[in-house]
Write a protein that holds these residues in place. Sequence first.
Motif, short mmCIF file in Angstrom:
data_model
loop_
_atom_site.label_atom_id
_atom_site.label_comp_id
_atom_site.label_asym_id
_atom_site.label_seq_id
_atom_site.Cartn_x
_atom_site.Cartn_y
_atom_site.Cartn_z
N MET A 1 0.83 -1.21 0.00
CA MET A 1 0.00 0.00 0.00
C MET A 1 0.86 1.26 0.00
N PRO A 2 0.37 2.35 -0.61
CA PRO A 2 1.13 3.61 -0.62
C PRO A 2 1.39 4.11 0.80
N GLY A 3 2.47 4.88 0.95
CA GLY A 3 2.80 5.46 2.24
C GLY A 3 1.86 6.60 2.60
N PRO A 4 1.96 7.13 3.82
CA PRO A 4 1.09 8.23 4.27
C PRO A 4 1.19 9.46 3.37
N ASP A 5 2.35 9.66 2.73
CA ASP A 5 2.54 10.80 1.85
C ASP A 5 2.14 10.50 0.41
N GLY A 6 1.59 9.33 0.18
CA GLY A 6 1.17 8.95 -1.16
C GLY A 6 2.25 8.30 -1.99
N SER A 7 3.45 8.15 -1.42
CA SER A 7 4.54 7.52 -2.17
C SER A 7 4.25 6.04 -2.36
N PRO A 8 4.70 5.46 -3.47
CA PRO A 8 4.42 4.04 -3.73
C PRO A 8 5.02 3.16 -2.64
N GLY A 9 4.30 2.09 -2.31
CA GLY A 9 4.82 1.13 -1.35
C GLY A 9 5.91 0.28 -1.97
N PRO A 10 6.59 -0.52 -1.16
CA PRO A 10 7.64 -1.39 -1.69
C PRO A 10 7.10 -2.35 -2.75
N VAL A 11 7.93 -2.66 -3.72
CA VAL A 11 7.60 -3.66 -4.73
C VAL A 11 7.53 -5.02 -4.04
N ILE A 12 6.59 -5.86 -4.46
CA ILE A 12 6.44 -7.19 -3.87
C ILE A 12 6.55 -8.25 -4.96
N PHE A 13 7.46 -9.19 -4.76
CA PHE A 13 7.58 -10.37 -5.61
C PHE A 13 7.11 -11.56 -4.79
N ALA A 14 6.05 -12.20 -5.21
CA ALA A 14 5.54 -13.38 -4.53
C ALA A 14 5.85 -14.59 -5.40
N LEU A 15 6.82 -15.38 -4.97
CA LEU A 15 7.35 -16.47 -5.78
C LEU A 15 6.84 -17.81 -5.29
N PRO A 16 6.88 -18.83 -6.14
CA PRO A 16 6.51 -20.17 -5.69
C PRO A 16 7.43 -20.64 -4.56
N GLY A 17 6.96 -21.65 -3.82
CA GLY A 17 7.70 -22.10 -2.65
C GLY A 17 8.77 -23.12 -2.91
N ASN A 18 8.64 -23.91 -3.97
CA ASN A 18 9.68 -24.89 -4.23
C ASN A 18 10.98 -24.19 -4.60
N PRO A 19 12.12 -24.65 -4.07
CA PRO A 19 13.37 -23.91 -4.22
C PRO A 19 13.80 -23.64 -5.66
N VAL A 20 13.69 -24.64 -6.54
CA VAL A 20 14.12 -24.41 -7.92
C VAL A 20 13.17 -23.42 -8.58
N SER A 21 11.87 -23.53 -8.30
CA SER A 21 10.91 -22.56 -8.82
C SER A 21 11.24 -21.15 -8.33
#
Length: 454
Positions: free
Chosen positions: A332-352
Motif C-alpha cells: 500500500m502507498p505510504g502516508p505521503d502517497g509515495s508508492p509502497g515497496p515492490v512485492i515479488f511473490a514467488l513459488p515455494g519450491n526452491p528451484v521454482s
Amino acid sequence: MTGHEHNASHEHEHEGRRGDAHPHGRDHEQAHPTPADDCAIPASARSVAEQQGAVLATVAPLPPARVTLDEARGLVLAEDIRSATDIPPFDNSAMDGYAVRRVDVQEASAAAPVSLPVIADLAAGTADNPRIGPGQVARIMTGAPMPDGADAVVPIEDTDRGTDTVTIVRAPVPSAHLRRAGEDVRAGDTVLVAGVRMGPTRLAAAASAGAGTVSAHPAPRVAVISTGSELVPPGQATGRGQIPDSNSFLLAAAVAEAGGVPVRLGSVADDEDALRELLAAQAGLVDAFVLSGGVSVGAYDVVKAVLAPLGTMRFGPVRMQPGKPQGFGRWMPGPDGSPGPVIFALPGNPVSAYVSFEVFVRPALRRMQGHTDLHRPTVTATVADGWTSPSGRAQYMPVTVERDGALTRVRRATSGGSGSHLVAGLGQATGLAIVPEDVTLVAAGDLVTVMLTS
C-alpha cells in the motif's frame, strides 16, 4: 529441439498446497504422469516476456543520493563526474632519479660521464621549487613536482647515486620520465559518465578527479520472507511434516549477488495476521519484498490471502516451468502517497523460487540500482544429454556449462532435470538452459540458449 506432442512423463506443475516430503512443498511441481487437464494452461496465463515487461514497467531507479566514495562502492552513478583539476595537476617525475636540463647531459655516456652538483633533494609531496640553472641538478623522487628549469629526469640507475655531486653515465631522451600536467585529463573533462558501476578503478578515478562525494542510486533494501508452518531454521531438529527453511537463505544470497541489501527475515507460519503485521512493520524500511510460498490456489496459501485483497497485486500463471504461479505488485502507498515497496511473490519450491528470481526479480533489482544492462549474459551451447519439456511453457533447465576450446556444452545439473524440489542438485548448476514454449524434446547435439548464472 523438436515440437513433439506433449509427453505424460514431463514434469507438471500442480497448484496443490502441499507436496509430500519435498522441500518447500507448496506450489508443488511433480514428476509423474497426470491427466492432461491437470496442467492445462489457462488463456489468461502470461508469457515470460509479458511478465518481465510488466515487472520492469513498474520499477524505476531509486532516487539518487549524495554519498562518500566509501559509500559509493558498488553503486551506480546518477550523474557525470568532471575533474576539478588537471590530472596530474603539475609536471612531475615518473622515476626516482635526478631532474636535469637535458642540454647539460646530452653527451653523457659510460665512456664520457658528466658530473654535476646536486642543489636540492625533492621528495613526493614537497612544495619546494628550486630553479635549476645551467650545470645544476636536483635529486627527485617519483611523483615529486618538477623544479623550474628542468626538462628531463635521469633515472637513478644511470648515475652513481651521488647526493652532493652526481655522475651521469647515460644521456636522457627529450622529456625523459616527465609526466606533464593534464596529461591524463584537463580540468572540467568528464572522468566518469552516469550509469557506470563504481568498482575499484572508477572509485580511484573519482578520487583523482577531486570528487569527495558522488551522486549515486542506492542499493535497494530487500526483505526476504519464506512462508509455511512446516519450516524450521536449518540445524534445528525437524519433526514429522517439518523441513528446513532453505528459501530465505537462497533468495537473500541472490539479492546480495544482484547488488541489493538483503534483510533476511526467515520464515513465517501460515498465519495471515502474522504475515500482515510483518509486512506492515517492514514496509517503511525496505524497497522491495521477496516472498516464497503460498501463491497458488491451495487452502493455506497465506501470501495470496493477505496480498490479493490490497488490489495492488496480480496473481496468476506464467507460461514457464518451473515457476508457473507468480505474484507481483506493490504494498500500500505510504502516508505521503509515495508508492509502497515492490512485492515479488514467488513459488515455494526452491528451484521454482530460484528460476523466478533470476527471470523476474534480478532484472528488476538491477533497474532499481540504475543499471541499463539488466539481464544475465547468454550463450548458445550444445546439449550433451537430452530431456523433455512441457508443451506450451518455456522451460528453464538447471545445467552445468562445460567449455572445450571454442565449444560450449551443457548437461542437466541433476538427472531429475528441472523438478522444482531438487534444491541439492541446484547447487551444481552454472546456468539455465531456456527451452521455447513450442519445443517438447531436447536431444543430445541440439543447440540451446543458456543463461549464465555463475
